[in-house]
Design a protein around this motif. Structure first.
Motif, PDB file in Angstrom:
ATOM      1  N   VAL A 138       0.838  -1.197   0.000  1.00 45.91           N
ATOM      2  CA  VAL A 138       0.000   0.000   0.000  1.00 45.91           C
ATOM      3  C   VAL A 138       0.872   1.247   0.000  1.00 45.91           C
ATOM      4  N   MET A 139       1.948   1.230   0.784  1.00 44.24           N
ATOM      5  CA  MET A 139       2.860   2.375   0.802  1.00 44.24           C
ATOM      6  C   MET A 139       3.516   2.553  -0.563  1.00 44.24           C
ATOM      7  N   GLN A 140       3.931   1.470  -1.204  1.00 45.03           N
ATOM      8  CA  GLN A 140       4.530   1.545  -2.537  1.00 45.03           C
ATOM      9  C   GLN A 140       3.516   2.071  -3.559  1.00 45.03           C
ATOM     10  N   LEU A 141       2.260   1.675  -3.412  1.00 51.17           N
ATOM     11  CA  LEU A 141       1.214   2.141  -4.309  1.00 51.17           C
ATOM     12  C   LEU A 141       0.996   3.636  -4.166  1.00 51.17           C
ATOM     13  N   ASP A 142       1.073   4.133  -2.919  1.00 45.60           N
ATOM     14  CA  ASP A 142       0.940   5.567  -2.698  1.00 45.60           C
ATOM     15  C   ASP A 142       2.106   6.330  -3.309  1.00 45.60           C
ATOM     16  N   LEU A 143       3.316   5.757  -3.242  1.00 49.28           N
ATOM     17  CA  LEU A 143       4.483   6.428  -3.811  1.00 49.28           C
ATOM     18  C   LEU A 143       4.415   6.440  -5.332  1.00 49.28           C
ATOM     19  N   ALA A 144       4.040   5.314  -5.918  1.00 45.99           N
ATOM     20  CA  ALA A 144       3.897   5.243  -7.370  1.00 45.99           C
ATOM     21  C   ALA A 144       2.525   5.800  -7.728  1.00 45.99           C
ATOM     22  N   ASP A 145       2.416   6.388  -8.882  1.00 46.19           N
ATOM     23  CA  ASP A 145       1.133   6.956  -9.288  1.00 46.19           C
ATOM     24  C   ASP A 145       0.394   5.948 -10.164  1.00 46.19           C
ATOM     25  N   ASP A 146       0.197   4.741  -9.617  1.00 50.18           N
ATOM     26  CA  ASP A 146      -0.490   3.677 -10.327  1.00 50.18           C
ATOM     27  C   ASP A 146      -1.781   3.335  -9.600  1.00 50.18           C
ATOM     28  N   ASN A 147      -2.592   2.511 -10.238  1.00 52.48           N
ATOM     29  CA  ASN A 147      -3.841   2.061  -9.633  1.00 52.48           C
ATOM     30  C   ASN A 147      -3.699   0.713  -8.951  1.00 52.48           C
ATOM     31  N   PHE A 148      -2.588  -0.013  -9.220  1.00 50.63           N
ATOM     32  CA  PHE A 148      -2.397  -1.314  -8.604  1.00 50.63           C
ATOM     33  C   PHE A 148      -0.905  -1.608  -8.503  1.00 50.63           C
TER      34      PHE A 148
END
Length: 176
Positions: A138-148
């Motif tokens: 979840v933290m990596q998802l927040d850092l990356a601007d992706d949906n998954f």
């Protein structure tokens, strides 16, 4: 919000300027970027007219009201403007959620495009995934601007997917 107030056929009043300024400042929470407001307060015989034009980044909103009282005219035009701002923000949200146009070539970072038929196509992306737990994903998802994000669950050694839901929460897909 930067505001300019013009008076026509009415004596300039600091109280009216402050009233309009306070009312317009509540729109700052709806607007992403700074905006400018042009306010014209005028009197024609017994009609009190309030006209407000708000211009900002990708936004141009106009409102005009006339009543027997200047304060009620200002309040009524503010209600109109608030509805218009909310409606334009909802349109922007709807357009973002709808997705983009059809792409003939693969976007950057994707490998290739396999056409299914005239309208649909599969865009294939090769991902490297690494072991982590769901909270780190979840933290990596927040850092990356992706949906998954695809990852190997460190606890189960299985491939999992964490995705951002439309309601703002996160979802976890894990095989059985």
């Amino acid at each position: 919000m930067q505001t300019s107030v013009t008076f026509k056929n009415i004596d300039p009043s600091d109280h009216l300027k402050a009233y309009v300024g306070d009312k317009l400042n509540r729109f700052d929470r709806f607007l992403d970027n700074p905006a400018e407001a042009s306010v014209v307060l005028s009197v024609e015989k017994f009609r009190h007219i309030a006209e407000i034009n708000i211009t900002g980044d990708r936004l141009k909103i106009n409102g005009k009201e006339e009543t027997n009282d200047m304060y009620s005219a200002i309040d009524m035009v503010m209600d109109k403007l608030e509805k218009q701002i909310k409606r334009s923000k909802q349109k922007i949200r709807d357009r973002r959620g709808r997705g983009g146009a059809k792409v003939d070539t693969a976007p950057e970072g994707f490998d290739y495009v396999r056409p299914l038929d005239d309208e649909a196509e599969i865009i294939v992306k090769t991902l490297e995934y690494k072991p982590m737990d769901a909270e780190e994903a979840v933290m990596q998802l927040d850092l990356a601007d992706d949906n998954f994000i695809v990852f190997t669950n460190a606890r189960t050694d299985r491939i999992n997917v964490v995705y951002r839901r439309n309601d703002g929460h996160y979802g976890l897909i894990q095989p059985q």
